[in-house]
Design an enzyme around this catalytic site. Structure first.
Site, PDB file in Angstrom:
ATOM      1  N   GLY A  10       0.617  14.689  -2.359  1.00  0.00           N
ATOM      2  CA  GLY A  10       0.513  16.185  -2.446  1.00  0.00           C
ATOM      3  C   GLY A  10       2.113  16.386  -2.377  1.00  0.00           C
ATOM      4  O   GLY A  10       3.086  15.935  -1.146  1.00  0.00           O
ATOM      5  N   ARG A  72      -0.930  12.242  -7.861  1.00  0.00           N
ATOM      6  CA  ARG A  72      -2.132  11.030  -6.511  1.00  0.00           C
ATOM      7  C   ARG A  72      -1.670   9.801  -7.160  1.00  0.00           C
ATOM      8  O   ARG A  72      -1.496   9.652  -8.384  1.00  0.00           O
ATOM      9  CB  ARG A  72      -3.267  11.582  -6.385  1.00  0.00           C
ATOM     10  CG  ARG A  72      -3.398  12.977  -5.443  1.00  0.00           C
ATOM     11  CD  ARG A  72      -3.031  12.686  -4.273  1.00  0.00           C
ATOM     12  NE  ARG A  72      -3.391  13.872  -3.321  1.00  0.00           N
ATOM     13  CZ  ARG A  72      -2.658  14.200  -2.116  1.00  0.00           C
ATOM     14  NH1 ARG A  72      -2.402  13.267  -1.459  1.00  0.00           N
ATOM     15  NH2 ARG A  72      -2.781  14.933  -1.103  1.00  0.00           N
ATOM     16  N   ASP A 103       2.679   7.709   2.011  1.00  0.00           N
ATOM     17  CA  ASP A 103       2.536   7.346   2.528  1.00  0.00           C
ATOM     18  C   ASP A 103       1.399   6.539   1.553  1.00  0.00           C
ATOM     19  O   ASP A 103       1.480   4.365   0.815  1.00  0.00           O
ATOM     20  CB  ASP A 103       0.837   6.611   4.048  1.00  0.00           C
ATOM     21  CG  ASP A 103       0.660   5.100   4.113  1.00  0.00           C
ATOM     22  OD1 ASP A 103       1.758   4.307   4.695  1.00  0.00           O
ATOM     23  OD2 ASP A 103      -0.898   4.297   4.363  1.00  0.00           O
ATOM     24  N   THR A 125       5.391  14.822   4.006  1.00  0.00           N
ATOM     25  CA  THR A 125       4.680  14.783   4.094  1.00  0.00           C
ATOM     26  C   THR A 125       4.217  16.035   4.854  1.00  0.00           C
ATOM     27  O   THR A 125       4.375  16.077   6.155  1.00  0.00           O
ATOM     28  CB  THR A 125       2.749  14.319   3.975  1.00  0.00           C
ATOM     29  OG1 THR A 125       1.815  14.888   4.315  1.00  0.00           O
ATOM     30  CG2 THR A 125       3.301  13.167   5.554  1.00  0.00           C
ATOM     31  N   ASP A 127       1.680  16.494   6.798  1.00  0.00           N
ATOM     32  CA  ASP A 127       0.625  16.027   8.048  1.00  0.00           C
ATOM     33  C   ASP A 127       1.858  15.432   9.291  1.00  0.00           C
ATOM     34  O   ASP A 127       1.000  14.598   9.942  1.00  0.00           O
ATOM     35  CB  ASP A 127      -0.220  14.946   7.551  1.00  0.00           C
ATOM     36  CG  ASP A 127      -1.544  15.653   6.784  1.00  0.00           C
ATOM     37  OD1 ASP A 127      -1.695  16.858   6.497  1.00  0.00           O
ATOM     38  OD2 ASP A 127      -2.359  15.128   6.433  1.00  0.00           O
ATOM     39  N   ASP A 129       2.447  12.252   9.291  1.00  0.00           N
ATOM     40  CA  ASP A 129       1.960  11.387   9.742  1.00  0.00           C
ATOM     41  C   ASP A 129       2.619   9.467   8.687  1.00  0.00           C
ATOM     42  O   ASP A 129       1.695   8.456   8.964  1.00  0.00           O
ATOM     43  CB  ASP A 129       0.334  10.659   9.449  1.00  0.00           C
ATOM     44  CG  ASP A 129      -0.286  11.478   7.840  1.00  0.00           C
ATOM     45  OD1 ASP A 129       0.937  11.405   7.049  1.00  0.00           O
ATOM     46  OD2 ASP A 129      -1.212  11.083   8.247  1.00  0.00           O
ATOM     47  N   ARG A 171      -5.517  15.725   7.704  1.00  0.00           N
ATOM     48  CA  ARG A 171      -6.671  14.927   7.551  1.00  0.00           C
ATOM     49  C   ARG A 171      -7.271  13.686   8.188  1.00  0.00           C
ATOM     50  O   ARG A 171      -8.042  13.459   8.773  1.00  0.00           O
ATOM     51  CB  ARG A 171      -6.048  13.872   5.892  1.00  0.00           C
ATOM     52  CG  ARG A 171      -7.015  13.166   5.918  1.00  0.00           C
ATOM     53  CD  ARG A 171      -7.066  12.300   4.371  1.00  0.00           C
ATOM     54  NE  ARG A 171      -7.604  13.289   3.028  1.00  0.00           N
ATOM     55  CZ  ARG A 171      -8.269  13.280   2.809  1.00  0.00           C
ATOM     56  NH1 ARG A 171      -9.283  12.038   3.363  1.00  0.00           N
ATOM     57  NH2 ARG A 171      -9.207  14.327   2.472  1.00  0.00           N
TER      58      ARG A 171
END
Ligand code: F6P
Length: 355
Positions: A10, A72, A103, A125, A127, A129, A171
């Site tokens: 993304g 993706r 990841d 990202t 996120d 993470d 997510r």
């Protein structure tokens, strides 16, 4: 040395700063342009690339998204492994690759490295993470957008005596929800790391409203999950087997409205967190990591993540980080309990790793 660069997964803000830094550093240190692959790994598989010299990256720092496009993972990559990638990279004369991604990109980069191709990865990202780095490109911008949304919801919530639920991205992890919820002063923050009990939250909101606080903001990460006390609608899985995230904010808003009797509204922030100009911090981070990635390759180091530990750039072997997730730490989860009015007690799933 001929270097290639791609962005995978993304998009987010700050990617262009990283691409620009790769191109400028290669220009300075190697005196040559860089091969930029369009649409992530698909661009490598299709041989779809563009020559990037310093002119090509001029004026890109304030631009969101990625000038190379992204995608993706692809089925072909999963079934055929790194061989077709290496074949195309060799055809293009590319000897070393900088990958900028989350990841999924790290996992493919690791496979490429194991197959003997020189590659380093830069973490991105919203996120936040990616395992093995304290921070990812794109997070700071998303956090700023989400915090502004909380600030804006406060005033309208107070005008109408409402509960306002804000769903943010996240997510697997609650870094955006926790950050924006704490920075914006939310009454409750729901994160994937700690299943929430809706009745507990409703009771605490009622108690709060009895203390003359008639407006409350609840920040919900899209991947938050309730404990066993309430059934969640089955939203199924996507083609990669990932849980489809569809409307946790609305679900929480509906339940809280029913259980408290207070007027409740839900806002889903969505892709606004990913788009738009990068914050100064993301431009700096992209610039630092992109430049260092090229230096690392020139030093003969391969198969590493170029991330951040504390304030320093830190390298971690891809084999140690790919496939892992950086969750909120136990300390961070405790802070959510300490600082919010309607805390969600931290029922930490024991199989999770806290790094
Ligand atoms: O990049 C991470 C992320 O923003 C997640 O928070 C979100 O669930 C996902 O991407 C959405 O991805 P897509 O672009 O495939 O809809």
């Amino acid at each position: 040395m001929q270097i290639g660069v791609l962005t995978g997964g993304g998009d987010c803000a700050g990617l262009n700063a990283a691409i620009r830094a790769v191109v400028r550093t290669a220009g300075h240190e190697l005196d040559r342009s860089v091969v930029g692959y369009r649409r992530g790994w698909n661009g490598v598989l299709d041989g779809d690339s563009v020559e990037l010299d310093p002119d090509a990256v001029r004026g890109t720092l304030p631009r969101g998204g990625t000038m190379l496009g992204t995608s993706r993972s692809s089925r072909r990559l999963q079934t055929e492994g790194p061989a077709p990638l290496i074949a195309q990279l060799e055809r293009d004369g590319v000897e070393a690759l900088v990958t900028i991604g989350g990841d999924g990109t790290l996992i493919t980069s690791h496979r490429l490295s194991e197959a003997g191709f020189a590659v380093v990865a830069v973490p991105k990202t919203i996120d936040n993470d990616v395992f093995g780095t304290d921070v990812c490109i794109g997070f700071d911008t998303a956090l700023g957008v989400a915090t502004e949304a909380v600030d804006r919801l406060h005033t309208t919530a107070q005008s109408h005596d409402r509960i306002m639920v804000l769903e943010v991205m996240g997510r697997e992890t609650g870094h955006i929800a926790a950050g924006a919820g704490i920075a914006g002063g939310a009454a409750a923050i729901l994160v994937p790391e700690s299943p929430f009990n809706i009745d507990e939250i409703a009771e605490r909101l009622i108690a709060r409203h009895h203390r003359d606080r008639n407006a409350s903001i609840i920040v919900v990460a899209e991947g938050a999950i309730p404990d066993g006390s309430v059934a969640v609608p089955d939203t199924g899985t996507d083609e990669w087997g990932n849980r489809v995230l569809d409307g946790m904010g609305q679900f929480v808003g509906d339940l809280l409205g029913q259980r408290t009797g207070f007027e409740t509204r839900t806002t889903v922030l969505g892709y606004i967190q990913r788009g738009g100009p990068p914050s100064p911090s993301d431009r700096l981070l992209g610039s630092r990591l992109g430049a260092r990635a090229v230096e690392v390759l020139m030093e003969g180091c391969t198969g590493h993540l170029v991330g951040v530990h504390s304030t320093e750039i830190a390298l971690r072997p891809l084999g140690e980080v790919a496939g892992h997730t950086r969750y909120l730490t136990g300390d961070q989860l405790e802070l959510l309990d300490l600082i919010t009015t309607a805390p969600v007690l931290t029922r930490v799933t024991s199989s999770r790793r806290w790094f």
